[in-house]
Design a protein around this motif. Structure first.
Motif, PDB file in Angstrom:
ATOM      1  N   GLU A   1       0.874  -1.375   0.145  1.00  0.00           N
ATOM      2  CA  GLU A   1       0.058  -0.017   0.054  1.00  0.00           C
ATOM      3  C   GLU A   1       0.686   1.094  -0.161  1.00  0.00           C
ATOM      4  O   GLU A   1       0.474   2.210   0.304  1.00  0.00           O
ATOM      5  N   ALA A   2       2.370   1.086  -0.141  1.00  0.00           N
ATOM      6  CA  ALA A   2       3.050   2.221  -0.258  1.00  0.00           C
ATOM      7  C   ALA A   2       2.648   3.328  -1.328  1.00  0.00           C
ATOM      8  O   ALA A   2       2.264   2.886  -2.167  1.00  0.00           O
ATOM      9  N   ASP A   3       2.630   4.427  -0.908  1.00  0.00           N
ATOM     10  CA  ASP A   3       2.091   5.705  -2.225  1.00  0.00           C
ATOM     11  C   ASP A   3       2.830   5.577  -3.259  1.00  0.00           C
ATOM     12  O   ASP A   3       2.170   5.746  -4.439  1.00  0.00           O
ATOM     13  N   TYR A   4       3.913   5.247  -3.513  1.00  0.00           N
ATOM     14  CA  TYR A   4       4.758   5.116  -4.900  1.00  0.00           C
ATOM     15  C   TYR A   4       4.241   3.983  -5.594  1.00  0.00           C
ATOM     16  O   TYR A   4       4.426   3.885  -6.934  1.00  0.00           O
ATOM     17  N   ASN A   5       3.483   2.823  -5.034  1.00  0.00           N
ATOM     18  CA  ASN A   5       3.249   1.856  -5.828  1.00  0.00           C
ATOM     19  C   ASN A   5       1.757   2.145  -6.532  1.00  0.00           C
ATOM     20  O   ASN A   5       1.413   1.464  -7.373  1.00  0.00           O
ATOM     21  N   GLU A   6       1.067   3.423  -6.248  1.00  0.00           N
ATOM     22  CA  GLU A   6      -0.077   3.638  -7.005  1.00  0.00           C
ATOM     23  C   GLU A   6       0.134   3.396  -8.539  1.00  0.00           C
ATOM     24  O   GLU A   6      -0.977   3.258  -8.973  1.00  0.00           O
ATOM     25  N   GLN A   7       1.170   3.996  -8.903  1.00  0.00           N
ATOM     26  CA  GLN A   7       1.670   4.265 -10.512  1.00  0.00           C
ATOM     27  C   GLN A   7       1.799   2.735 -10.942  1.00  0.00           C
ATOM     28  O   GLN A   7       1.710   2.699 -12.291  1.00  0.00           O
ATOM     29  N   TYR A   8       1.977   1.746 -10.254  1.00  0.00           N
ATOM     30  CA  TYR A   8       2.301   0.602 -10.743  1.00  0.00           C
ATOM     31  C   TYR A   8       1.071  -0.406 -10.572  1.00  0.00           C
ATOM     32  O   TYR A   8       1.022  -1.588 -11.301  1.00  0.00           O
ATOM     33  N   LYS A   9       0.025   0.117  -9.995  1.00  0.00           N
ATOM     34  CA  LYS A   9      -1.312  -0.850  -9.890  1.00  0.00           C
ATOM     35  C   LYS A   9      -1.825  -1.372 -11.453  1.00  0.00           C
ATOM     36  O   LYS A   9      -2.343  -2.078 -11.760  1.00  0.00           O
ATOM     37  N   PRO A  10      -1.747  -0.446 -12.527  1.00  0.00           N
ATOM     38  CA  PRO A  10      -2.008  -0.867 -13.800  1.00  0.00           C
ATOM     39  C   PRO A  10      -1.446  -2.144 -14.366  1.00  0.00           C
ATOM     40  O   PRO A  10      -1.990  -2.819 -15.279  1.00  0.00           O
ATOM     41  N   TYR A  11      -0.207  -2.462 -13.641  1.00  0.00           N
ATOM     42  CA  TYR A  11       0.411  -3.589 -14.206  1.00  0.00           C
ATOM     43  C   TYR A  11       0.077  -4.864 -13.142  1.00  0.00           C
ATOM     44  O   TYR A  11       0.848  -5.993 -13.658  1.00  0.00           O
ATOM     45  N   LEU A  12      -0.696  -4.744 -12.271  1.00  0.00           N
ATOM     46  CA  LEU A  12      -1.073  -5.697 -11.408  1.00  0.00           C
ATOM     47  C   LEU A  12      -1.641  -6.953 -12.484  1.00  0.00           C
ATOM     48  O   LEU A  12      -2.596  -6.588 -13.173  1.00  0.00           O
ATOM     49  N   ASN A  13      -1.499  -8.190 -12.016  1.00  0.00           N
ATOM     50  CA  ASN A  13      -1.853  -9.343 -12.804  1.00  0.00           C
ATOM     51  C   ASN A  13      -1.457  -9.466 -14.477  1.00  0.00           C
ATOM     52  O   ASN A  13      -2.401 -10.092 -15.077  1.00  0.00           O
ATOM     53  N   LYS A  14      -0.761  -8.637 -14.708  1.00  0.00           N
ATOM     54  CA  LYS A  14      -0.243  -8.381 -16.100  1.00  0.00           C
ATOM     55  C   LYS A  14       1.053  -9.223 -16.116  1.00  0.00           C
ATOM     56  O   LYS A  14       1.965  -9.287 -15.269  1.00  0.00           O
ATOM     57  N   PRO A  15       1.502  -9.909 -17.376  1.00  0.00           N
ATOM     58  CA  PRO A  15       2.454 -10.471 -17.428  1.00  0.00           C
ATOM     59  C   PRO A  15       3.717  -9.742 -17.252  1.00  0.00           C
ATOM     60  O   PRO A  15       3.763  -8.541 -17.748  1.00  0.00           O
ATOM     61  N   MET A  16       4.889 -10.324 -16.639  1.00  0.00           N
ATOM     62  CA  MET A  16       6.170  -9.581 -16.504  1.00  0.00           C
ATOM     63  C   MET A  16       7.286 -10.322 -17.240  1.00  0.00           C
ATOM     64  O   MET A  16       8.183  -9.905 -17.662  1.00  0.00           O
ATOM     65  N   ALA A  17       6.907 -11.690 -17.472  1.00  0.00           N
ATOM     66  CA  ALA A  17       7.946 -12.312 -18.109  1.00  0.00           C
ATOM     67  C   ALA A  17       7.263 -13.662 -18.914  1.00  0.00           C
ATOM     68  O   ALA A  17       6.200 -14.219 -18.491  1.00  0.00           O
ATOM     69  N   ASP A  18       7.596 -13.792 -20.253  1.00  0.00           N
ATOM     70  CA  ASP A  18       6.925 -14.758 -21.132  1.00  0.00           C
ATOM     71  C   ASP A  18       7.905 -15.698 -21.721  1.00  0.00           C
ATOM     72  O   ASP A  18       8.710 -15.162 -22.544  1.00  0.00           O
ATOM     73  N   ARG A  19       8.104 -16.855 -21.283  1.00  0.00           N
ATOM     74  CA  ARG A  19       8.850 -17.685 -21.669  1.00  0.00           C
ATOM     75  C   ARG A  19      10.328 -17.425 -21.772  1.00  0.00           C
ATOM     76  O   ARG A  19      11.042 -17.398 -22.902  1.00  0.00           O
ATOM     77  N   LEU A  20      10.848 -17.130 -20.622  1.00  0.00           N
ATOM     78  CA  LEU A  20      12.203 -16.993 -20.493  1.00  0.00           C
ATOM     79  C   LEU A  20      12.924 -18.435 -20.814  1.00  0.00           C
ATOM     80  O   LEU A  20      12.271 -19.399 -20.187  1.00  0.00           O
ATOM     81  N   MET A  21      13.984 -18.160 -21.407  1.00  0.00           N
ATOM     82  CA  MET A  21      14.499 -19.355 -21.861  1.00  0.00           C
ATOM     83  C   MET A  21      15.686 -19.623 -20.883  1.00  0.00           C
ATOM     84  O   MET A  21      16.397 -18.929 -20.199  1.00  0.00           O
ATOM     85  N   PRO A  22      16.050 -21.008 -20.709  1.00  0.00           N
ATOM     86  CA  PRO A  22      17.080 -21.590 -19.843  1.00  0.00           C
ATOM     87  C   PRO A  22      18.332 -20.731 -20.342  1.00  0.00           C
ATOM     88  O   PRO A  22      18.547 -21.258 -21.747  1.00  0.00           O
TER      89      PRO A  22
END
Length: 139
Positions: free
Chosen positions: A68-89
């Motif tokens: 709930e930190a104030d600075y996280n308000e700007q990151y809420k649009p990215y919640l439950n969105k992919p951050m990594a897709d098929r990173l390779m070994p």
């Protein structure tokens, strides 16, 4: 004194066996617990869920929690969105690929250091790099 042909053959076989055993030991680096699970940044304000995907050797993930930190308000649009897709070994306990961190595309690497610790490194434009320690989160 020269070795007999039988002794030379035995020595060559022994040498091959020792070489093969050394190669096997060198490639049998420890495999850690699966990267699957929820991982929390060292700052304790962000969590990512990781899972294996693709052929089972790749890693996918998404942002699943923000404090709930104030600075996280700007990151809420990215919640439950992919951050990594098929990173390779990229070696034992290591995956590389493109990631999206808080809306920014980065070339990233996940390196699992132990069953409960991982490092996330990301670089944008090959010059702006950041590294985060992450810890397995248990509720």
């Amino acid at each position: 004194m020269a070795a007999s042909p039988v002794e030379e053959l035995s020595m060559r076989r022994l040498s091959r066996l020792v070489f093969a055993a050394g190669a096997l030991i060198a490639t049998a680096l420890p495999t850690l617990a699966s990267p699957e699970g929820v991982w929390e940044l060292e700052t304790r304000d962000t969590r990512f869920a990781l899972q294996t995907c693709g052929d089972g050797s790749q890693v996918c993930g998404q942002l699943v929690w923000l404090s709930e930190a104030d600075y996280n308000e700007q990151y809420k649009p990215y919640l439950n969105k992919p951050m990594a897709d098929r990173l390779m070994p990229a070696g034992p306990n290591r995956w590389k690929g493109e990631m999206t961190l808080f809306g920014h595309k980065v070339a990233g690497t996940l390196t699992q250091r132990s069953a409960n610790q991982m490092t996330l490194q990301g670089c944008a434009f090959l010059v702006v790099c950041k590294s985060y320690d992450m810890f397995r989160h248990s509720e």
